[in-house]
Every structure is written in C-alpha cells, then in structure tokens.
Design an enzyme around this catalytic site. Structure first.
Site, PDB file in Angstrom:
ATOM      1  N   HIS A  36     -15.501  11.121 -22.543  1.00  0.00           N
ATOM      2  CA  HIS A  36     -14.825   9.918 -23.043  1.00  0.00           C
ATOM      3  C   HIS A  36     -15.761   9.040 -23.875  1.00  0.00           C
ATOM      4  O   HIS A  36     -15.297   8.150 -24.582  1.00  0.00           O
ATOM      5  CB  HIS A  36     -14.211   9.128 -21.882  1.00  0.00           C
TER       6      HIS A  36
ATOM      7  N   ASP B  62     -14.598  15.800 -17.932  1.00  0.00           N
ATOM      8  CA  ASP B  62     -15.243  14.642 -18.586  1.00  0.00           C
ATOM      9  C   ASP B  62     -16.725  14.916 -18.878  1.00  0.00           C
ATOM     10  O   ASP B  62     -17.578  14.062 -18.650  1.00  0.00           O
ATOM     11  CB  ASP B  62     -15.095  13.387 -17.735  1.00  0.00           C
TER      12      ASP B  62
ATOM     13  N   SER C  91     -21.858   4.794 -18.617  1.00  0.00           N
ATOM     14  CA  SER C  91     -21.132   6.060 -18.510  1.00  0.00           C
ATOM     15  C   SER C  91     -21.930   7.178 -19.174  1.00  0.00           C
ATOM     16  O   SER C  91     -22.439   7.025 -20.282  1.00  0.00           O
ATOM     17  CB  SER C  91     -19.761   5.951 -19.186  1.00  0.00           C
TER      18      SER C  91
END
Length: 454
Positions: A173, A209, A287
C-alpha cells in the site's frame, strides 16, 4: 596584560564610548569564543554556528535577524588573540580569567549512567538504522494550462534493505498506484548514504501487502537487516519498531508482543493470517518498516494499526517474517508470487452452511464442488458435487484436514496450500461423499496456478 591592551587598542583605534562607560560589559559568548580560539582555531562561520546554538531564547521576524547580525558581530570581534587579552584585562581581578575560561567550554559529558538494558536498546537502534530507508512515491499529472507533465508526490513510507543486491522490502500500500519511487537513508557514515536513489518495482503481493523494490546503490550503503523467525514468538517478549517517517530521521518505538496469530484484512481483500499484534507505536510513515526482536532480528513488517483516530492506540499489526521470507524470495527469483494449487473448485462457506441445514447434518470442512479431469486433485481421487437426472444433489468430498491440520473454512484451506512450495506433496483427509464414516487420506501434489490455466 597592559601591553596586550595597548596593542589591541592600537589595532582597533579608540574604544567606543559604550565600552568606556560599561567597563565589564563583555559578551559572555565573546569570552567563550576567545577560549575556543585559544584551544583550536576556528573559522568565523563555525563560531557563528556555535553562538546560535547557545541563544537563550528564540526570536522571530526582524528581531531574529537583528539578533543574528549582533551575534555575528560579537563573535567576529571576539575571534582574535587581541580580543582575548582585552577581555582578560577588563574582567578584573586577573584571577577571574581562568575560572571564566574553564566554565565557558566544559568537556562534553559522557553518559555513564545508562543501565545495561538501555545500552542494549541504544546499540540495537544504532545497529539497525542503516538498514531502514525512507520511500517517497510520485505520480505523473498533466498541467491543465501548460499541458506539461509533472511529478506530484503520492505518498511516503518506510522500508528496509533485504540483501546486498539492492532489494528493498516495504508494504504494497506504500507504493500502490505510484508511477515512480525514490529511496533515501541507505547506510550511514558514507557520502553515498546522503543520496537519493530511484527504485524500480520487482514485484508485489497485494493480498499479503508486500512489495519488493530494487535500487542501484553502491555496496557500501547496502546493509541488509538480520532475518529471524516468527514461528516461535511468545506473548510478552520485547519488540522494537523502527521507521523513517517523512524522511526526517529514524524513529524507534518499543513494546511487547501482545498477541500472535491475528487476522488483518489485506489491501487485496483477503485476510492476512498469522499477524503479530504489538503495542509498540506504529505511527504514520512507519508502514513497511521492520519489527525486531530483542536481538535485532526481523520478525515482521509493520503494516497496520487499529485506531479510531488514525494515530497509534497501542494496537499495531505486523506481517510475520516467515510469510515475508517466502513471498520476497519468490518475487526476487520469479518476479511474482508462485501460487500452489491442487486444481479443484470448492463451495463458499455460506453455501456449505445452507447445505448442512438442508441435509440435517453438520458439514465441518471444505466441500469440493468440481474436480476437473487432469488436475492434481482429480488425479488423487477427489470427486466434486453432481446432480442426478431427477435433479437430486449428490454431495462431493468434504476436506477436513490438510497434513493433519484441521480445516474449517475455505480460507483455512487456501492458507494451508499457499504456504507450501510448488511441487510439494500434501495429505488430505476427506469424507467421501461428505459421509463421516467414509474417511480416506489422499496424497496430492501441488502445481503452479498458472499452469492450470494453460
């Protein structure tokens, strides 16, 4: 001192009136600059920087400019040996000169009061920060007036070096829908570590992911993270999350393993099984950064938080490193993730529950709907559902275990199979015709899903 004072006055001319009236009014940082000048000569620019660092309070606007200019004049005036003599003669008695000079430049204190646990944490951070990078992504947009194509920032995140070939691992992402990405913060103590490197996408697995980038950076700044294992994680053990949010600097947060085996909804729509839950703060921009154990080994990739406000609320999730290792190695080797399959179609969980209600018996497992000829499942003896000529439904085989592991849902079956390598044999425990007293064990060899389409 009198001779030095006379020499200084001859060099500078008549003393200013303000100086004559206020004899002891010598700026403290001028004396400090003289002391530093006597110990090791410095340039005017260096002295100015030191003076700015010692300002007692912050000013804004015109006041800040005036203070800066005054500070520069004072430091330049106090950067010569003659100035030192003048300051010493003005600050009587002479015995005061020594203590003032010594207090002006104290030796840099070294913190000897850190506990052993704190020293280990500091060492862990310093050892792993050269492996953690900042990722900036861009998209191309056309200007409505000039029709020129411009690169517009799309998002940022963190990542870490996987190997010395320049592969960088991050979240999918972070780079999703981006047309260009750059990586900064590689290595430390090298001029090349200050550079920004264009990154190319090697491959990605949206359902987990995970994305793999590659940069053409010198080997001196490529410091791979040490990879551990997530299979033996225990609730309560220490963990550390390192990130490089917004490209400012590395950050470290610490916590414990709050839970294991958690399920997080992935960006691809399917849940990510086996995630590590931690209370270490995973802030925006972190992230894709690594989650480390107490020895500094990678145990997960920070991916998501559970928070109503969008900031860390003490519930963060990381993709387990065992899953990351399998996916990253496949992407590096093949450019994509190889998905093993047994070639059969299965019924949705809701359909199985409806059939169980109709037949009046529990169907605890995964029901085979179709096993096309020539597939590994059909070759092993799996049979799908069929309809008789009168329209009655004949149930197919019910898969209850994979390699002696209980299977309750379709997602369980998919996860068990996808964790295996292509070409590996597995053992299925099935109820033939969904009849419990007709249990059989079948051996099936997995194939790559793309081969079934061909």
């Amino acid at each position: 001192a009198v001779l030095l004072f006379a020499s200084a006055r001859a060099l500078r001319g008549p003393a200013p009136p303000a100086l004559a009236r206020r004899r002891p009014c010598v700026p403290r940082h001028a004396v400090e600059s003289c002391q530093r000048d006597d110990e090791s000569p410095r340039s005017t620019a260096e002295a100015t920087t030191t003076s700015l660092d010692r300002r007692p309070r912050r000013r804004h606007g015109a006041a800040a400019s005036s203070a800066l200019e005054t500070s520069r004049r004072r430091v330049v005036w106090g950067s010569s040996p003659a100035c030192w003599a003048l300051a010493a003669s003005l600050l009587s008695p002479p015995g005061l000169v020594g203590p003032v000079a010594q207090a002006a430049s104290p030796a840099a204190p070294q913190n000897q009061n850190l506990r052993s646990v704190e020293q280990e944490t500091v060492a862990l951070f310093e050892r792993n920060t050269p492996s953690v990078v900042f990722i900036d992504t861009f998209v191309e947009q056309r200007d409505a007036l000039t029709m020129n194509v411009m690169e517009v920032p799309a998002g940022t995140g963190s990542g870490f070096v996987w190997d010395r070939e320049g592969h960088v691992v991050t979240n999918f992402h972070v780079i999703n829908q981006a047309q260009k990405a750059s990586v900064t913060g590689l290595g430390a103590g090298d001029e090349a570590s200050m550079a920004s490197y264009d990154a190319v996408l090697v491959g990605a697995e949206p359902e987990k992911d995970i994305a793999v980038l590659k940069v053409a950076a010198p080997g001196s700044v490529l410091r791979p993270v040490k990879v551990g294992s997530s299979s033996e994680l225990l609730v309560g053990q220490d963990v550390y999350a390192i990130g490089n949010p917004f490209g400012l600097d590395h950050t470290l947060t610490s916590g414990i393993v709050s839970a294991v085996g958690r399920e997080v909804q992935g960006i691809g729509g399917r849940p990510i099984k086996g995630c590590v839950q931690t209370d270490a703060a995973i802030n925006p921009g972190n992230s894709g950064g690594p989650l480390l154990d107490g020895d500094g080994r990678l145990i997960g990739v920070n991916t998501a938080i559970l928070s109503p406000s969008g900031t860390s609320a003490g519930i963060g999730f990381a993709i387990p490193v065992d899953t990351v290792r399998r996916i990253v190695n496949q992407i590096i080797r093949f450019g994509r993730v190889l998905r093993p399959s047994i070639g059969v179609s299965v019924a949705d969980d809701q359909v199985v529950r409806g059939l169980a209600a109709r037949v009046g018996k529990p169907l605890d497992g995964v029901l085979v709907m179709d096993a096309p000829p020539g597939t590994p499942g059909a070759d092993a003896g799996l049979v799908g559902c069929m309809r008789r000529r009168d329209g009655a439904l004949i149930l197919g085989d019910l898969i209850t275990h994979v390699n002696d592991k209980k299977v309750k849902t379709v997602e369980d079956l998919l996860n068990f199979i996808e964790e295996l390598e292509v070409g590996v044999e597995l053992t299925l425990t099935v109820f033939k015709g969904a009849v419990p007293n007709k249990e059989e064990k079948l051996t099936v060899k997995t194939v790559e899903r793309g081969q079934l389409a061909r």
